[in-house]
Write an enzyme that holds these catalytic residues in place. Structure first.
Site, PDB file in Angstrom:
ATOM      1  N   HIS A  55      67.341   4.746  68.217  1.00 46.79           N
ATOM      2  CA  HIS A  55      68.445   5.154  69.093  1.00 46.79           C
ATOM      3  C   HIS A  55      69.760   5.086  68.326  1.00 46.79           C
ATOM      4  CE1 HIS A  55      70.465   5.879  72.924  1.00 46.79           C
ATOM      5  NE2 HIS A  55      71.423   5.126  72.412  1.00 46.79           N
ATOM      6  N   ASN A  93      75.742  18.650  69.388  1.00 42.47           N
ATOM      7  CA  ASN A  93      76.839  18.443  70.328  1.00 42.47           C
ATOM      8  C   ASN A  93      77.229  16.973  70.235  1.00 42.47           C
ATOM      9  OD1 ASN A  93      76.803  21.112  71.257  1.00 42.47           O
ATOM     10  ND2 ASN A  93      75.167  20.661  72.711  1.00 42.47           N
ATOM     11  N   HIS A 104      71.593  10.204  72.844  1.00 42.16           N
ATOM     12  CA  HIS A 104      70.677   9.809  71.761  1.00 42.16           C
ATOM     13  C   HIS A 104      70.687  11.015  70.839  1.00 42.16           C
ATOM     14  CE1 HIS A 104      66.541   7.965  70.513  1.00 42.16           C
ATOM     15  NE2 HIS A 104      66.875   8.885  69.620  1.00 42.16           N
ATOM     16  N   HIS A 106      70.535  14.201  68.718  1.00 41.85           N
ATOM     17  CA  HIS A 106      69.505  15.230  68.607  1.00 41.85           C
ATOM     18  C   HIS A 106      70.134  16.471  67.994  1.00 41.85           C
ATOM     19  CE1 HIS A 106      71.401  15.352  72.575  1.00 41.85           C
ATOM     20  NE2 HIS A 106      71.326  16.675  72.491  1.00 41.85           N
TER      21      HIS A 106
HETATM   22  P1  DGP Z   1      73.018  18.124  74.746  1.00 40.48           P
HETATM   23  O1  DGP Z   1      73.717  18.896  75.836  1.00 40.48           O
HETATM   24  O2  DGP Z   1      73.414  18.577  73.362  1.00 40.48           O
HETATM   25  O3  DGP Z   1      73.117  16.626  74.946  1.00 40.48           O
HETATM   26  O4  DGP Z   1      71.496  18.543  74.879  1.00 40.48           O
HETATM   27  C1  DGP Z   1      70.560  17.874  75.657  1.00 40.48           C
HETATM   28  C2  DGP Z   1      69.373  18.800  75.746  1.00 40.48           C
HETATM   29  O5  DGP Z   1      68.257  18.028  76.121  1.00 40.48           O
HETATM   30  C3  DGP Z   1      69.526  19.909  76.772  1.00 40.48           C
HETATM   31  O6  DGP Z   1      69.454  21.168  76.108  1.00 40.48           O
HETATM   32  C4  DGP Z   1      68.339  19.744  77.710  1.00 40.48           C
HETATM   33  C5  DGP Z   1      67.435  18.806  76.954  1.00 40.48           C
HETATM   34  N1  DGP Z   1      66.729  17.845  77.774  1.00 40.48           N
HETATM   35  C6  DGP Z   1      67.272  16.956  78.639  1.00 40.48           C
HETATM   36  N2  DGP Z   1      66.314  16.205  79.204  1.00 40.48           N
HETATM   37  C7  DGP Z   1      65.142  16.625  78.649  1.00 40.48           C
HETATM   38  C8  DGP Z   1      63.788  16.219  78.832  1.00 40.48           C
HETATM   39  O7  DGP Z   1      63.446  15.319  79.589  1.00 40.48           O
HETATM   40  N3  DGP Z   1      62.849  16.892  78.104  1.00 40.48           N
HETATM   41  C9  DGP Z   1      63.187  17.911  77.235  1.00 40.48           C
HETATM   42  N4  DGP Z   1      62.182  18.499  76.566  1.00 40.48           N
HETATM   43  N5  DGP Z   1      64.449  18.300  77.043  1.00 40.48           N
HETATM   44  C10 DGP Z   1      65.405  17.668  77.747  1.00 40.48           C
END
Ligand code: DGP
Length: 120
Positions: A55, A93, A104, A106
């Site tokens: 994390h 982002n 977290h 990504h």
């Molecule tokens: P950001 O807005 O940059 O923090 O992107 C978060 C992304 O994470 C967003 O595009 C949707 C994705 N996301 C959120 N929750 C989940 C989840 O439980 N599973 C998956 N596969 N994606 C998720």
């Protein structure tokens, strides 16, 4: 794989739960440092998130571990080659006002379709 020290895990974090396989995801890659899975709400024909197992809040924190940042970028490249034609857009982002919703770190790997014509 997947055993993360308590210091490297936030019990309230949804991506920590995905790393630990407590929440399912469509995983396309994993190694001992990083996993990659398809975004729930894809914004491009290929939309994968590359997530360090530890994390870290955002790319600012991740940059304190240059090797892990480099691994994240090289996994992004591998995913784009394995699942697409190898070209990709990589987005971190960083902060709520830049659109970060999951705290977290990504990397969004976006590929396919008409990315070349789209504005940032
Ligand atoms: P950001 O807005 O940059 O923090 O992107 C978060 C992304 O994470 C967003 O595009 C949707 C994705 N996301 C959120 N929750 C989940 C989840 O439980 N599973 C998956 N596969 N994606 C998720």
């Amino acid at each position: 794989m997947g055993n993360i020290a308590a210091d490297d895990r936030d019990p309230d974090c949804i991506f920590c739960k995905i790393v630990a396989e407590e929440i399912p995801s469509d995983r396309v890659y994993e190694d001992d440092q990083v996993i990659a899975f398809r975004d729930l709400h894809p914004k491009a024909p290929l939309h994968v998130l590359v997530v360090p197992r530890r994390h870290r809040r955002d790319v600012r924190e991740l940059a304190e571990q240059p090797e892990l940042l480099a691994r994240t970028a090289s996994v992004a490249s591998k995913v784009a080659s394995d699942l697409g034609d190898g070209d990709f857009r990589l987005i971190f982002n960083t902060g709520a006002s830049a659109g970060q919703t999951v705290f977290h770190v990504h990397a969004h790997v976006l590929a396919g379709g008409s990315l070349a014509e789209e504005e940032m």
